[in-house]
Design an enzyme around this catalytic site. Structure first.
Site, PDB file in Angstrom:
ATOM      1  N   THR A 131       0.872  -1.353  -0.124  1.00 43.54           N
ATOM      2  CA  THR A 131      -0.117  -0.249  -0.169  1.00 43.54           C
ATOM      3  C   THR A 131       0.813   1.323  -0.050  1.00 43.54           C
ATOM      4  O   THR A 131       1.953   1.245   0.681  1.00 43.54           O
ATOM      5  CB  THR A 131      -0.830  -0.145   1.197  1.00 43.54           C
ATOM      6  OG1 THR A 131      -1.576   1.108   1.288  1.00 43.54           O
ATOM      7  CG2 THR A 131      -0.163  -0.264   2.463  1.00 43.54           C
ATOM      8  N   ASP A 132       0.049   2.486  -0.402  1.00 39.99           N
ATOM      9  CA  ASP A 132       0.924   3.614  -0.469  1.00 39.99           C
ATOM     10  C   ASP A 132       1.033   4.166   0.840  1.00 39.99           C
ATOM     11  O   ASP A 132       1.739   4.901   1.324  1.00 39.99           O
ATOM     12  CB  ASP A 132       0.237   4.748  -1.273  1.00 39.99           C
ATOM     13  CG  ASP A 132      -1.200   4.913  -0.882  1.00 39.99           C
ATOM     14  OD1 ASP A 132      -1.763   4.271  -0.174  1.00 39.99           O
ATOM     15  OD2 ASP A 132      -1.870   5.994  -1.563  1.00 39.99           O
ATOM     16  N   GLU A 133       0.329   3.651   2.001  1.00 44.45           N
ATOM     17  CA  GLU A 133       0.317   4.125   3.449  1.00 44.45           C
ATOM     18  C   GLU A 133       1.581   4.036   4.043  1.00 44.45           C
ATOM     19  O   GLU A 133       1.918   4.497   5.112  1.00 44.45           O
ATOM     20  CB  GLU A 133      -0.746   3.430   4.233  1.00 44.45           C
ATOM     21  CG  GLU A 133      -2.205   3.952   3.316  1.00 44.45           C
ATOM     22  CD  GLU A 133      -3.405   3.494   4.457  1.00 44.45           C
ATOM     23  OE1 GLU A 133      -3.075   3.572   5.888  1.00 44.45           O
ATOM     24  OE2 GLU A 133      -4.538   3.616   4.015  1.00 44.45           O
ATOM     25  N   TYR A 156      -1.894  -0.570  11.034  1.00 41.78           N
ATOM     26  CA  TYR A 156      -1.908  -1.219   9.714  1.00 41.78           C
ATOM     27  C   TYR A 156      -0.610  -1.014   8.840  1.00 41.78           C
ATOM     28  O   TYR A 156      -0.029  -1.809   8.412  1.00 41.78           O
ATOM     29  CB  TYR A 156      -3.194  -0.706   8.939  1.00 41.78           C
ATOM     30  CG  TYR A 156      -3.119  -1.080   7.483  1.00 41.78           C
ATOM     31  CD1 TYR A 156      -3.294  -2.304   7.149  1.00 41.78           C
ATOM     32  CD2 TYR A 156      -3.121   0.041   6.774  1.00 41.78           C
ATOM     33  CE1 TYR A 156      -3.118  -2.528   5.605  1.00 41.78           C
ATOM     34  CE2 TYR A 156      -3.374  -0.313   5.295  1.00 41.78           C
ATOM     35  CZ  TYR A 156      -3.318  -1.380   4.907  1.00 41.78           C
ATOM     36  OH  TYR A 156      -3.388  -1.894   3.412  1.00 41.78           O
ATOM     37  N   LYS A 160       2.363  -3.361   7.348  1.00 42.40           N
ATOM     38  CA  LYS A 160       2.601  -3.304   5.744  1.00 42.40           C
ATOM     39  C   LYS A 160       3.951  -3.047   5.550  1.00 42.40           C
ATOM     40  O   LYS A 160       4.644  -3.639   4.830  1.00 42.40           O
ATOM     41  CB  LYS A 160       1.459  -2.420   5.072  1.00 42.40           C
ATOM     42  CG  LYS A 160      -0.014  -2.929   5.122  1.00 42.40           C
ATOM     43  CD  LYS A 160       0.082  -4.433   4.558  1.00 42.40           C
ATOM     44  CE  LYS A 160       0.016  -4.571   3.173  1.00 42.40           C
ATOM     45  NZ  LYS A 160      -0.311  -5.984   2.346  1.00 42.40           N
TER      46      LYS A 160
HETATM   47  P1  NAD Z   1      -9.798  -7.158   2.264  1.00 43.61           P
HETATM   48  O1  NAD Z   1      -9.776  -6.824   3.728  1.00 43.61           O
HETATM   49  O2  NAD Z   1     -10.798  -7.040   1.511  1.00 43.61           O
HETATM   50  O3  NAD Z   1      -9.273  -8.708   2.025  1.00 43.61           O
HETATM   51  C1  NAD Z   1      -8.495  -9.364   2.953  1.00 43.61           C
HETATM   52  C2  NAD Z   1      -8.477 -10.731   2.548  1.00 43.61           C
HETATM   53  O4  NAD Z   1      -7.520 -11.510   3.313  1.00 43.61           O
HETATM   54  C3  NAD Z   1      -9.913 -11.431   3.054  1.00 43.61           C
HETATM   55  O5  NAD Z   1     -10.372 -12.305   2.039  1.00 43.61           O
HETATM   56  C4  NAD Z   1      -9.517 -12.215   4.264  1.00 43.61           C
HETATM   57  O6  NAD Z   1     -10.461 -13.402   4.702  1.00 43.61           O
HETATM   58  C5  NAD Z   1      -8.028 -12.619   4.070  1.00 43.61           C
HETATM   59  N1  NAD Z   1      -7.215 -12.836   5.085  1.00 43.61           N
HETATM   60  C6  NAD Z   1      -7.012 -12.063   6.215  1.00 43.61           C
HETATM   61  N2  NAD Z   1      -6.363 -12.570   7.178  1.00 43.61           N
HETATM   62  C7  NAD Z   1      -5.955 -13.885   6.503  1.00 43.61           C
HETATM   63  C8  NAD Z   1      -5.122 -14.791   7.150  1.00 43.61           C
HETATM   64  N3  NAD Z   1      -4.458 -14.731   8.271  1.00 43.61           N
HETATM   65  N4  NAD Z   1      -4.859 -15.914   6.301  1.00 43.61           N
HETATM   66  C9  NAD Z   1      -5.451 -16.004   4.860  1.00 43.61           C
HETATM   67  N5  NAD Z   1      -6.368 -15.045   4.383  1.00 43.61           N
HETATM   68  C10 NAD Z   1      -6.602 -13.955   5.377  1.00 43.61           C
HETATM   69  O7  NAD Z   1      -8.336  -6.594   1.709  1.00 43.61           O
HETATM   70  P2  NAD Z   1      -8.203  -5.612   0.260  1.00 43.61           P
HETATM   71  O8  NAD Z   1      -9.075  -4.278   0.609  1.00 43.61           O
HETATM   72  O9  NAD Z   1      -8.936  -6.615  -0.766  1.00 43.61           O
HETATM   73  O10 NAD Z   1      -6.539  -5.586   0.177  1.00 43.61           O
HETATM   74  C11 NAD Z   1      -5.805  -6.619  -0.201  1.00 43.61           C
HETATM   75  C12 NAD Z   1      -4.674  -6.214  -0.226  1.00 43.61           C
HETATM   76  O11 NAD Z   1      -4.199  -5.077  -0.899  1.00 43.61           O
HETATM   77  C13 NAD Z   1      -3.958  -5.942   1.097  1.00 43.61           C
HETATM   78  O12 NAD Z   1      -2.811  -6.498   1.294  1.00 43.61           O
HETATM   79  C14 NAD Z   1      -3.949  -4.541   1.382  1.00 43.61           C
HETATM   80  O13 NAD Z   1      -2.803  -3.997   2.226  1.00 43.61           O
HETATM   81  C15 NAD Z   1      -3.718  -4.221  -0.136  1.00 43.61           C
HETATM   82  N6  NAD Z   1      -4.140  -2.744  -0.565  1.00 43.61           N
HETATM   83  C16 NAD Z   1      -5.382  -2.417  -0.468  1.00 43.61           C
HETATM   84  C17 NAD Z   1      -5.691  -1.188  -1.132  1.00 43.61           C
HETATM   85  C18 NAD Z   1      -7.390  -0.694  -0.642  1.00 43.61           C
HETATM   86  O14 NAD Z   1      -7.733   0.207  -1.062  1.00 43.61           O
HETATM   87  N7  NAD Z   1      -8.079  -1.590  -0.406  1.00 43.61           N
HETATM   88  C19 NAD Z   1      -4.769  -0.568  -1.556  1.00 43.61           C
HETATM   89  C20 NAD Z   1      -3.617  -0.771  -1.611  1.00 43.61           C
HETATM   90  C21 NAD Z   1      -3.154  -1.915  -1.184  1.00 43.61           C
HETATM   91  O1  DAU Z   2      -4.039   3.969   0.434  1.00 46.43           O
HETATM   92  C1  DAU Z   2      -4.328   2.595   0.462  1.00 46.43           C
HETATM   93  C2  DAU Z   2      -5.009   2.153   1.582  1.00 46.43           C
HETATM   94  O2  DAU Z   2      -6.718   2.522   1.514  1.00 46.43           O
HETATM   95  C3  DAU Z   2      -5.273   0.530   1.970  1.00 46.43           C
HETATM   96  O3  DAU Z   2      -4.063   0.238   2.047  1.00 46.43           O
HETATM   97  C4  DAU Z   2      -6.192   0.344   3.005  1.00 46.43           C
HETATM   98  O4  DAU Z   2      -6.152  -1.071   3.076  1.00 46.43           O
HETATM   99  C5  DAU Z   2      -7.429   0.830   2.608  1.00 46.43           C
HETATM  100  O5  DAU Z   2      -8.495   0.622   3.859  1.00 46.43           O
HETATM  101  C6  DAU Z   2      -7.381   2.252   2.351  1.00 46.43           C
HETATM  102  O6  DAU Z   2      -7.124   3.042   3.568  1.00 46.43           O
HETATM  103  P1  DAU Z   2      -7.880   4.393   3.964  1.00 46.43           P
HETATM  104  O7  DAU Z   2      -7.832   4.667   5.487  1.00 46.43           O
HETATM  105  O8  DAU Z   2      -7.461   5.422   3.154  1.00 46.43           O
HETATM  106  O9  DAU Z   2      -9.489   4.105   3.574  1.00 46.43           O
HETATM  107  P2  DAU Z   2     -10.710   4.169   4.215  1.00 46.43           P
HETATM  108  O10 DAU Z   2     -11.983   3.956   3.284  1.00 46.43           O
HETATM  109  O11 DAU Z   2     -10.936   3.499   5.908  1.00 46.43           O
HETATM  110  O12 DAU Z   2     -10.983   5.819   4.426  1.00 46.43           O
HETATM  111  C7  DAU Z   2     -10.800   6.646   3.493  1.00 46.43           C
HETATM  112  C8  DAU Z   2     -10.751   8.010   4.012  1.00 46.43           C
HETATM  113  O13 DAU Z   2     -11.998   8.513   4.561  1.00 46.43           O
HETATM  114  C9  DAU Z   2      -9.779   8.321   5.020  1.00 46.43           C
HETATM  115  O14 DAU Z   2      -9.174   9.756   5.028  1.00 46.43           O
HETATM  116  C10 DAU Z   2     -10.821   8.288   6.409  1.00 46.43           C
HETATM  117  C11 DAU Z   2     -11.923   8.657   5.771  1.00 46.43           C
HETATM  118  N1  DAU Z   2     -13.067   8.200   6.572  1.00 46.43           N
HETATM  119  C12 DAU Z   2     -13.447   6.619   6.317  1.00 46.43           C
HETATM  120  C13 DAU Z   2     -14.403   6.155   6.936  1.00 46.43           C
HETATM  121  C14 DAU Z   2     -14.580   4.623   7.210  1.00 46.43           C
HETATM  122  C15 DAU Z   2     -14.211   8.684   6.696  1.00 46.43           C
HETATM  123  O15 DAU Z   2     -14.265  10.243   6.893  1.00 46.43           O
HETATM  124  N2  DAU Z   2     -15.412   8.322   7.538  1.00 46.43           N
HETATM  125  C16 DAU Z   2     -15.427   6.962   7.293  1.00 46.43           C
HETATM  126  O16 DAU Z   2     -16.717   6.399   7.836  1.00 46.43           O
END
Ligand code: NAD
Ligand code: DAU
Length: 350
Positions: A131-133, A156, A160
């Site tokens: 992730t970019d975080e 988190y 990562k």
């Molecule tokens: P998600 O939470 O939707 O899915 C995670 C999956 O991993 C789920 O299906 C869960 O059951 C499985 N999992 C969790 N713990 C596990 C374990 N111990 N063993 C096996 N499986 C397990 O997550 P996502 O948003 O799809 O993110 C997927 C990946 O991409 C992550 O590594 C996250 O850090 C990365 N990522 C997410 C975003 C985003 O915006 N969502 C952006 C950049 C990177």
């Molecule tokens: O940047 C990549 C990341 O993006 C991934 O690595 C993470 O897995 C993914 O969850 C996401 O993280 P964020 O914290 O940016 O996403 P989230 O949807 O939780 O929140 C987006 C923005 O909105 C953040 O600034 C917090 C804000 N927010 C979030 C929620 C859930 C609100 O204002 N209200 C809310 O209820």
């Protein structure tokens, strides 16, 4: 036939990656390893679950012995590692889960690849999805590049960042053929409604308050999930070993502006008066350690591998909203926890 391990394939991004690989590569056998936490949902993959080149395995990457057995059973050519605890707010209330899955789980996978590949690395890939975080928070200007110093702020992002360091350490120490990517915020179908966009859609539809943290001025760089899955496909096949690629949409939005856009889109779709949904906006207590701005420089991926996003934000957001409106049952099941029954029914029956 190449055996390909995808971890976390029942989650949001993982399910799009699995669908893409199963569909586009009939000569690959895709093994989806997922623990099915609250975020994992096999209904996400209903359309491909009966394909011959797809196998689902329920398991926990924290269980090192189990992971070793899986690698012994299938001689994986590629590992695409997405399994993670992914929600920042949950990491603030329960950091240890994040250390276990994101750090220990990743090291278990690295150990299994190292052990089973035995130095015979020709053609193999261990792809770590990050992730970019990990880069921390930007001020008003600038972009995260692959050279930006790591500066994670939440449990988190710290977990990562740690996993990224382990992946690079296994490359530098044992020459494991790794490749990494760091992506910005994704949006699209099958997104669990604890994250901003699906949560806002769900609440608008149900006329519930839309919680906006702090002032809503925080900025995120949004990318359509299917473009992320396509970038993963490109990097898996064409990325250089040992390299990191940033993935992003060049699409920065303040949270409050994004919420207003969604409200106005849903007013139209739901035949409400303009401004009706925006009246649900509710400012709430800010997230602890809330990063102010993320923005990705994805020029390395564009220049070296030719990837660019395929849709504008307006197109992607409309597709997303339409999907949620057409898949009301999916949202209901996920929010009621009923989707867990899907797994038992589906797999006991066969
Ligand atoms: P998600 O939470 O939707 O899915 C995670 C999956 O991993 C789920 O299906 C869960 O059951 C499985 N999992 C969790 N713990 C596990 C374990 N111990 N063993 C096996 N499986 C397990 O997550 P996502 O948003 O799809 O993110 C997927 C990946 O991409 C992550 O590594 C996250 O850090 C990365 N990522 C997410 C975003 C985003 O915006 N969502 C952006 C950049 C990177
Ligand atoms: O940047 C990549 C990341 O993006 C991934 O690595 C993470 O897995 C993914 O969850 C996401 O993280 P964020 O914290 O940016 O996403 P989230 O949807 O939780 O929140 C987006 C923005 O909105 C953040 O600034 C917090 C804000 N927010 C979030 C929620 C859930 C609100 O204002 N209200 C809310 O209820």
């Amino acid at each position: 036939m190449k055996h390909v391990l995808v971890t976390g394939g029942a989650g949001f991004i993982g399910s799009h990656v699995v669908r893409r690989l199963v569909t586009n590569y009939p000569d690959y056998h895709i093994v989806n390893l997922d623990k099915l936490t609250y975020a994992g949902n096999l209904a996400n993959l209903k359309d491909v679950e009966l394909n011959d080149n797809y196998t689902f395995v329920r398991g926990d990457i924290v269980d090192g012995a189990f992971v070793q057995e899986l690698f012994a059973k299938y001689d994986f050519t590629y590992v695409v590692h997405l399994a993670a605890e992914s929600h920042v707010d949950r990491s603030i209330s329960n950091p240890i889960e994040f250390v276990m899955t994101n750090v220990v789980g990743t090291v278990n996978l690295l150990n299994a690849a190292k052990h089973h590949w035995q130095g015979k690395y020709e053609g193999r890939r261990f792809y770590h999805v990050s992730t970019d975080e990990v880069y921390g928070s930007l001020g008003d200007t600038g972009l995260f590049t692959e050279e930006t110093r790591y500066d994670p702020h939440s449990p988190y992002s710290a977990s990562k960042a740690s996993s990224d360091h382990f992946v690079r350490a296994y490359h530098d120490t044992y020459q494991l053929p790794v490749v990494l990517s760091n992506c910005s915020n994704n949006y699209g179908s099958h997104h669990f409604p604890e994250k901003l966009i699906p949560l806002a859609i769900h609440n608008i539809v149900n006329r519930r308050p839309i919680p906006v943290y702090g002032t809503g001025e925080n900025v995120r760089d949004w990318l359509w999930v299917e473009d992320h899955a396509r970038a993963i496909d490109v990097i898996l096949h064409k990325g250089s070993i040992g390299q990191t690629y940033n993935i992003g949409g060049h699409n920065e939005w303040k949270n409050i502006d994004l919420i207003r856009l969604l409200c106005s889109l849903l007013d139209k779709k739901l035949h409400r008066k303009e401004g009706e949904s925006a009246s649900l906006i509710t400012f709430v207590k800010d997230r602890a350690g809330h990063d102010m701005r993320y923005a990705i420089d994805a020029s390395k991926l564009k220049n070296e591998l030719g990837w660019i996003p395929s849709v504008t934000f307006e197109e992607g957001l409309e597709k997303t909203v339409d999907w949620y409106l057409a898949n009301h049952d999916w949202l209901q099941n996920v929010t009621s926890g009923d989707y867990m029954h899907y797994y038992e029914q589906q797999y006991v029956k066969r």
